[in-house]
Motif scaffolding. Structure first.
Motif, PDB file in Angstrom:
ATOM      1  N   GLY A 125     -24.538 108.415 -66.743  1.00  0.00           N
ATOM      2  CA  GLY A 125     -24.151 108.097 -68.114  1.00  0.00           C
ATOM      3  C   GLY A 125     -23.329 106.830 -68.150  1.00  0.00           C
ATOM      4  N   GLY A 126     -22.715 106.574 -69.286  1.00  0.00           N
ATOM      5  CA  GLY A 126     -21.863 105.411 -69.447  1.00  0.00           C
ATOM      6  C   GLY A 126     -20.460 105.681 -68.931  1.00  0.00           C
ATOM      7  N   PRO A 127     -19.532 104.746 -69.170  1.00  0.00           N
ATOM      8  CA  PRO A 127     -18.152 104.913 -68.686  1.00  0.00           C
ATOM      9  C   PRO A 127     -17.480 106.187 -69.193  1.00  0.00           C
ATOM     10  CG  PRO A 127     -18.532 102.659 -69.415  1.00  0.00           C
ATOM     11  CD  PRO A 127     -19.742 103.439 -69.823  1.00  0.00           C
ATOM     12  N   GLU A 128     -17.954 106.701 -70.332  1.00  0.00           N
ATOM     13  CA  GLU A 128     -17.356 107.928 -70.860  1.00  0.00           C
ATOM     14  C   GLU A 128     -17.561 109.124 -69.935  1.00  0.00           C
ATOM     15  OE1 GLU A 128     -21.572 107.731 -72.136  1.00  0.00           O
ATOM     16  OE2 GLU A 128     -19.890 106.306 -72.213  1.00  0.00           O
ATOM     17  N   LEU A 129     -18.577 109.068 -69.082  1.00  0.00           N
ATOM     18  CA  LEU A 129     -18.816 110.173 -68.155  1.00  0.00           C
ATOM     19  C   LEU A 129     -17.661 110.300 -67.168  1.00  0.00           C
ATOM     20  CD1 LEU A 129     -20.544 112.405 -66.972  1.00  0.00           C
ATOM     21  CD2 LEU A 129     -21.895 110.674 -65.749  1.00  0.00           C
ATOM     22  N   ALA A 130     -17.077 109.182 -66.758  1.00  0.00           N
ATOM     23  CA  ALA A 130     -15.931 109.232 -65.848  1.00  0.00           C
ATOM     24  C   ALA A 130     -14.742 109.915 -66.512  1.00  0.00           C
ATOM     25  CB  ALA A 130     -15.554 107.821 -65.403  1.00  0.00           C
ATOM     26  N   LEU A 131     -14.544 109.673 -67.784  1.00  0.00           N
ATOM     27  CA  LEU A 131     -13.452 110.323 -68.520  1.00  0.00           C
ATOM     28  C   LEU A 131     -13.699 111.824 -68.611  1.00  0.00           C
ATOM     29  CD1 LEU A 131     -13.055 107.707 -71.393  1.00  0.00           C
ATOM     30  CD2 LEU A 131     -11.521 108.033 -69.448  1.00  0.00           C
ATOM     31  N   GLU A 132     -14.942 112.197 -68.806  1.00  0.00           N
ATOM     32  CA  GLU A 132     -15.298 113.619 -68.858  1.00  0.00           C
ATOM     33  C   GLU A 132     -15.014 114.293 -67.517  1.00  0.00           C
ATOM     34  OE1 GLU A 132     -19.370 116.302 -69.166  1.00  0.00           O
ATOM     35  OE2 GLU A 132     -19.339 114.312 -70.098  1.00  0.00           O
ATOM     36  N   LEU A 133     -15.354 113.620 -66.427  1.00  0.00           N
ATOM     37  CA  LEU A 133     -15.108 114.185 -65.108  1.00  0.00           C
ATOM     38  C   LEU A 133     -13.615 114.325 -64.840  1.00  0.00           C
ATOM     39  CD1 LEU A 133     -17.754 112.137 -63.098  1.00  0.00           C
ATOM     40  CD2 LEU A 133     -17.873 114.568 -63.639  1.00  0.00           C
ATOM     41  N   GLU A 134     -12.837 113.338 -65.280  1.00  0.00           N
ATOM     42  CA  GLU A 134     -11.395 113.389 -65.091  1.00  0.00           C
ATOM     43  C   GLU A 134     -10.784 114.576 -65.828  1.00  0.00           C
ATOM     44  OE1 GLU A 134      -7.822 111.518 -63.503  1.00  0.00           O
ATOM     45  OE2 GLU A 134      -9.949 111.283 -63.106  1.00  0.00           O
ATOM     46  N   ALA A 135     -11.330 114.860 -67.010  1.00  0.00           N
ATOM     47  CA  ALA A 135     -10.783 115.938 -67.835  1.00  0.00           C
ATOM     48  C   ALA A 135     -11.283 117.318 -67.407  1.00  0.00           C
ATOM     49  CB  ALA A 135     -11.135 115.689 -69.301  1.00  0.00           C
ATOM     50  N   GLU A 136     -12.534 117.406 -66.991  1.00  0.00           N
ATOM     51  CA  GLU A 136     -13.157 118.715 -66.776  1.00  0.00           C
ATOM     52  C   GLU A 136     -13.516 119.014 -65.325  1.00  0.00           C
ATOM     53  OE1 GLU A 136     -16.476 119.092 -69.403  1.00  0.00           O
ATOM     54  OE2 GLU A 136     -15.370 118.346 -71.152  1.00  0.00           O
ATOM     55  N   GLY A 137     -13.484 118.017 -64.444  1.00  0.00           N
ATOM     56  CA  GLY A 137     -13.849 118.247 -63.057  1.00  0.00           C
ATOM     57  C   GLY A 137     -15.359 118.281 -62.855  1.00  0.00           C
ATOM     58  N   TYR A 138     -15.769 118.706 -61.655  1.00  0.00           N
ATOM     59  CA  TYR A 138     -17.169 118.656 -61.269  1.00  0.00           C
ATOM     60  C   TYR A 138     -17.879 120.016 -61.332  1.00  0.00           C
ATOM     61  CZ  TYR A 138     -15.893 114.097 -59.369  1.00  0.00           C
ATOM     62  OH  TYR A 138     -15.448 112.811 -59.221  1.00  0.00           O
ATOM     63  N   ASP A 139     -17.141 121.059 -61.675  1.00  0.00           N
ATOM     64  CA  ASP A 139     -17.699 122.418 -61.561  1.00  0.00           C
ATOM     65  C   ASP A 139     -19.020 122.588 -62.278  1.00  0.00           C
ATOM     66  OD1 ASP A 139     -15.628 123.113 -59.982  1.00  0.00           O
ATOM     67  OD2 ASP A 139     -14.560 124.314 -61.467  1.00  0.00           O
ATOM     68  N   LYS A 140     -19.129 122.034 -63.468  1.00  0.00           N
ATOM     69  CA  LYS A 140     -20.351 122.284 -64.247  1.00  0.00           C
ATOM     70  C   LYS A 140     -21.584 121.604 -63.639  1.00  0.00           C
ATOM     71  CE  LYS A 140     -20.250 118.667 -67.803  1.00  0.00           C
ATOM     72  NZ  LYS A 140     -20.191 118.444 -69.261  1.00  0.00           N
ATOM     73  N   PHE A 141     -21.347 120.624 -62.747  1.00  0.00           N
ATOM     74  CA  PHE A 141     -22.479 119.945 -62.123  1.00  0.00           C
ATOM     75  C   PHE A 141     -22.929 120.622 -60.826  1.00  0.00           C
ATOM     76  CE2 PHE A 141     -20.381 116.562 -64.580  1.00  0.00           C
ATOM     77  CZ  PHE A 141     -21.438 116.176 -65.369  1.00  0.00           C
ATOM     78  N   LEU A 142     -22.084 121.471 -60.266  1.00  0.00           N
ATOM     79  CA  LEU A 142     -22.429 122.081 -58.985  1.00  0.00           C
ATOM     80  C   LEU A 142     -23.610 123.035 -59.064  1.00  0.00           C
ATOM     81  CD1 LEU A 142     -18.871 122.576 -57.478  1.00  0.00           C
ATOM     82  CD2 LEU A 142     -20.464 120.686 -57.176  1.00  0.00           C
ATOM     83  N   PRO A 143     -23.745 123.874 -60.099  1.00  0.00           N
ATOM     84  CA  PRO A 143     -24.968 124.693 -60.199  1.00  0.00           C
ATOM     85  C   PRO A 143     -26.220 123.835 -60.287  1.00  0.00           C
ATOM     86  CG  PRO A 143     -23.279 125.546 -61.640  1.00  0.00           C
ATOM     87  CD  PRO A 143     -22.800 124.210 -61.147  1.00  0.00           C
ATOM     88  N   THR A 144     -26.109 122.682 -60.976  1.00  0.00           N
ATOM     89  CA  THR A 144     -27.236 121.766 -61.077  1.00  0.00           C
ATOM     90  C   THR A 144     -27.633 121.260 -59.698  1.00  0.00           C
ATOM     91  OG1 THR A 144     -26.526 121.080 -63.269  1.00  0.00           O
ATOM     92  CG2 THR A 144     -28.067 119.630 -62.135  1.00  0.00           C
ATOM     93  N   ALA A 145     -26.613 120.898 -58.904  1.00  0.00           N
ATOM     94  CA  ALA A 145     -26.865 120.378 -57.564  1.00  0.00           C
ATOM     95  C   ALA A 145     -27.494 121.447 -56.675  1.00  0.00           C
ATOM     96  CB  ALA A 145     -25.566 119.871 -56.942  1.00  0.00           C
ATOM     97  N   ALA A 146     -27.000 122.676 -56.798  1.00  0.00           N
ATOM     98  CA  ALA A 146     -27.524 123.757 -55.959  1.00  0.00           C
ATOM     99  C   ALA A 146     -28.960 124.075 -56.300  1.00  0.00           C
ATOM    100  CB  ALA A 146     -26.653 124.995 -56.120  1.00  0.00           C
TER     101      ALA A 146
END
Length: 251
Positions: free
Chosen positions: A230-251
């Protein structure tokens, strides 16, 4: 043409799969950030592109300016403009920093069939570059990185970039070990290197670096693959919420 094109890249270290089908494109003139949790494969990506021994490519491809990058040895990649800025720059006792940089610069010039730079011309260039980075010129007379602080080591990396003029910059957690003032100075040095014909891949854990080095695009690397972009806003989202929601996607 995309300067860097990675397709379905698989990389193992000591027979352990680390990258598991990574696909990524970085167009000319753009800065792309790669963020992800510990162990995701961020540093492995940088090492694989630069040709560090021990990182075995088992499948996929990586091309740079239309040429197979993985078919070149590390020195050839460097001569063609690939530069990796290390998270923890190596100390080289007995080798003055200025000697190291001039030797590297002339080795690349010879590989490209260019005339080597003279000592007076190099001295003029290195003085200007060190002043821009607010570096004490006497640092360049000391053994490379020996006894340097974290900030001094990172400034030395940026100085090398400024003098070697690579066209593909891979920054592996450049913000590691930096205080706020050093982070600002190093980031200003990186931003000064942005050009329409140069691409940057910025590998980082934290949003704070991206407050200074504004990326065109942000990618999330988890479990060895790019799982979101995504754009730069994705980094802000990661800073606020962490990576947890992406880990099921990765698995």
């Amino acid at each position: 043409m995309n300067m860097l094109s990675i397709n379905n890249l698989h990389v193992s270290v000591a027979d352990k799969p680390i990258l598991k089908g990574l696909t990524l494109e970085v167009p000319a003139g753009e800065v792309h950030a790669v963020m992800g949790p510990n162990g995701a494969g961020k540093s492995t990506l940088g090492y694989s592109l630069s040709g560090r021994p021990g990182y075995e490519v088992t499948a996929g491809s990586a091309s740079w300016n239309g040429q197979d990058l993985l078919d070149l040895d590390p020195a050839e990649r460097a001569a063609k403009g690939v530069f990796l800025s290390f998270q923890y720059p190596m100390e080289i006792p007995g080798v003055p920093a200025m000697t190291f940089i001039r030797t590297a610069l002339n080795a690349q010039k010879r590989a490209r069939g260019e005339e080597e730079i003279s000592a007076p011309a190099f001295l003029k260039q290195v003085k200007a570059a060190s002043q821009a980075l607010k570096m004490d010129f006497d640092m360049l007379k000391r053994p490379l990185n020996v006894g340097f602080s974290g900030g001094e080591k990172k400034r030395m990396e940026i100085l090398q970039m400024a003098l070697l003029e690579p066209s593909l910059l891979i920054l592996d957690e450049t913000d590691s070990g930096l205080d706020i003032d050093a982070l600002r100075i190093v980031s200003e040095g990186v931003n000064a290197l942005r050009r329409a014909d140069r691409s940057m891949l910025v590998i980082t854990h934290y949003q704070r670096l991206l407050d200074y080095i504004k990326p065109d695009k942000v990618h999330v690397l988890a479990a060895g693959r790019i799982v979101a972009s995504g754009g730069p806003e994705l980094a802000l989202e990661l800073e606020a919420e962490g990576y947890d929601k992406f880990l099921p996607t990765a698995a």
